[in-house]
Enzyme design. Sequence first.
Site, PDB file in Angstrom:
ATOM      1  CB  ALA A 148      -0.842   0.056   1.384  1.00  0.00           C
ATOM      2  CD  GLN A 149       1.832   5.316  -2.116  1.00  0.00           C
ATOM      3  OE1 GLN A 149       2.440   5.180  -3.196  1.00  0.00           O
ATOM      4  NE2 GLN A 149       3.319   6.545  -1.647  1.00  0.00           N
ATOM      5  CB  SER A 150      -0.836   4.176   4.060  1.00  0.00           C
ATOM      6  OG  SER A 150      -0.929   2.673   3.913  1.00  0.00           O
TER       7      SER A 150
END
Length: 643
Positions: A283-285
């Site tokens: 994920a980007q987070s």
Amino acid sequence: MASNRSQSEDLLKGPLYVYDLPTKLLSNLTLKSNAQPVATPPTETVAAPIEPYDRETAIPTSNSCTLCQTSFQNVQEHREHARSDHHRYNVKAQLRGNRLLNEAEFTKAIGEIDESISGSESSESDEAEFEPHASDSNLVALLKRQAKISQDGDEATPEEKNALNRQPIIWFSNPDLPKNTALGVYKAIFSNEEQQEPEHLVESLRKKQLEPIKRVNNTDKAPLNYGPHIFMCMIGGGHFAAMIIALAPEVQKRQGGVEERQAKVLAHKTFHRYTTRRKQGGAQSASDAAKGAAHSAGSSLRRYNEAALENDIRTLLKDWKAMIDTAQLIFVRATGNTNRKTLFSSYEGQVLRNNDPRLRSFPFSTRRATQTELMRSFKELTRVKVSQIDEAALAAAQEKQRETSAKPVKPAPQPKAPKLSEEEEAAMLHTSQIQALIRRSKAPALLSYISNNAISPSFRFFPADALQNHHAPTPLHLAANSDSPALVISLITKAKLDPTLKNDEGKTPFDLAGDRATRDAFRVARHELGESAWDWEAAHVPSPVSQAEVSQRQAKEKEEAAKEEASRRKIEIERLRAEEAANAAAVEKRRNAGGKKLASLDKTATEKREDEMRGMTPEMRMRLERERRARAAEERIRRMQGS
């Protein structure tokens, strides 16, 4: 006996639904004791299909993975399982000697890793959720963690060891079925209180039986209250799927009066947002937390989609809050910190909580979060596993395995190279030294080495079966093959080596000589040593010649070659002079030819030279100028000689 067999076949004819078991099967159901070897992988299984519950038309098959303790309905399911992370992990764990995990243990272990494993994808999806290397890296991380756990296993308490050996399936038996047949139900469908009282599991299973919901035809309106139901959801890689399913099967009458049982979906919803970094995975987070926030258009879009997906999911959960609160069980698959925070972190109107006793994880591996995958998981949870196994043969195999594991495994002895004797070691040393001196044409050093070490005249290189010693097995063979006349005559006349020895091809050293000088060296040696020294006929050496005769012949040949070269040069010079004379006559003839030429067409010598050198490189021009000057000098010399 035949009637009992037919009754058991009738009971197992179709798939068995946990919440709608036949009364005859349920009345005599008993819990199998833990001592009975049912927890091991069955050799033959009869699994319920993934199709809707249809006892009249379903046909059981026998497909199973003995490594992962999983059964399947058809070959397609078996193939999908072979590509799943669960199967891949167990294959690698078996190669490394780690403990194998069943579906429940594998799902729990994966849930403890921050980054999720991609898993096999749903057939309806066209784009990949993660790259393969992301899944492989997580499998390696899990393997390392399990290896560390196995190393610390000796310090575990008995309770912890028993917990590791727990199986996700509870096995039951029935006297109406064959002795080698057992029925399995997932432990996850029982409440925590029911699991703490194993002796009452059969009674709990009987209480879970529900009356099917009957509908006369498809046009009838469905009742608003379907009674007991469960909530299921999956989230990962930007995909979210949720479903509320009634536990009571729905019966519909088809044409011909045939009743068909199938699951009734009360509500379902799926979301998908672009939140996963396609190339790197994850994920980007998670990337922002590890490497810092990126400032690209793609990263900004993924952050926005993560927030939008979280808002969509929480809004949906609030809308379904009434049905979720009344659900008997809640099955959730949310791997990774970001996904778990989306569902279980504190927010206004929170619906799902970590401490909810109804909360369960899927006791088997799952694929991408889709409606199809949720329905497959529901059918896998609620179908009864039918295991057919020869317990006596299994117990004997386990006993044999324990005996084999108890015996210490001795490593196979490594084959040792045979030890060489002193004579063989000396022969190998002489071989390496003599071959090196011959290849370097060191005749004095070679003679000194042979004399100092008392090398036999019939000495052969060691080892005899070596490839380099096949064609030239003796020093004389190697010298003749190297076309070294000085070495040949020295080895025969001074070292007294035997010229009659033959190689494996039946050739003497003379046969390997490649030029006339080397062959003459053998003939000179025959002349110097005499006919009585060796059997020269056996050595294939021709008639003897003296060194003086060889030198005289070589001088004569050299003189004849010089005469031939002088004659060739003379003829070539005469040819060149004739060509020059012919060219000069042709030029003079053109110059004295009749007729007038236009003055404008005549070119000076400088212009002619420039025309000749036009397009040439500086190096070519210099070469042409040198040739012109040389011809001019030859012309002056010729004129001086003529005068």
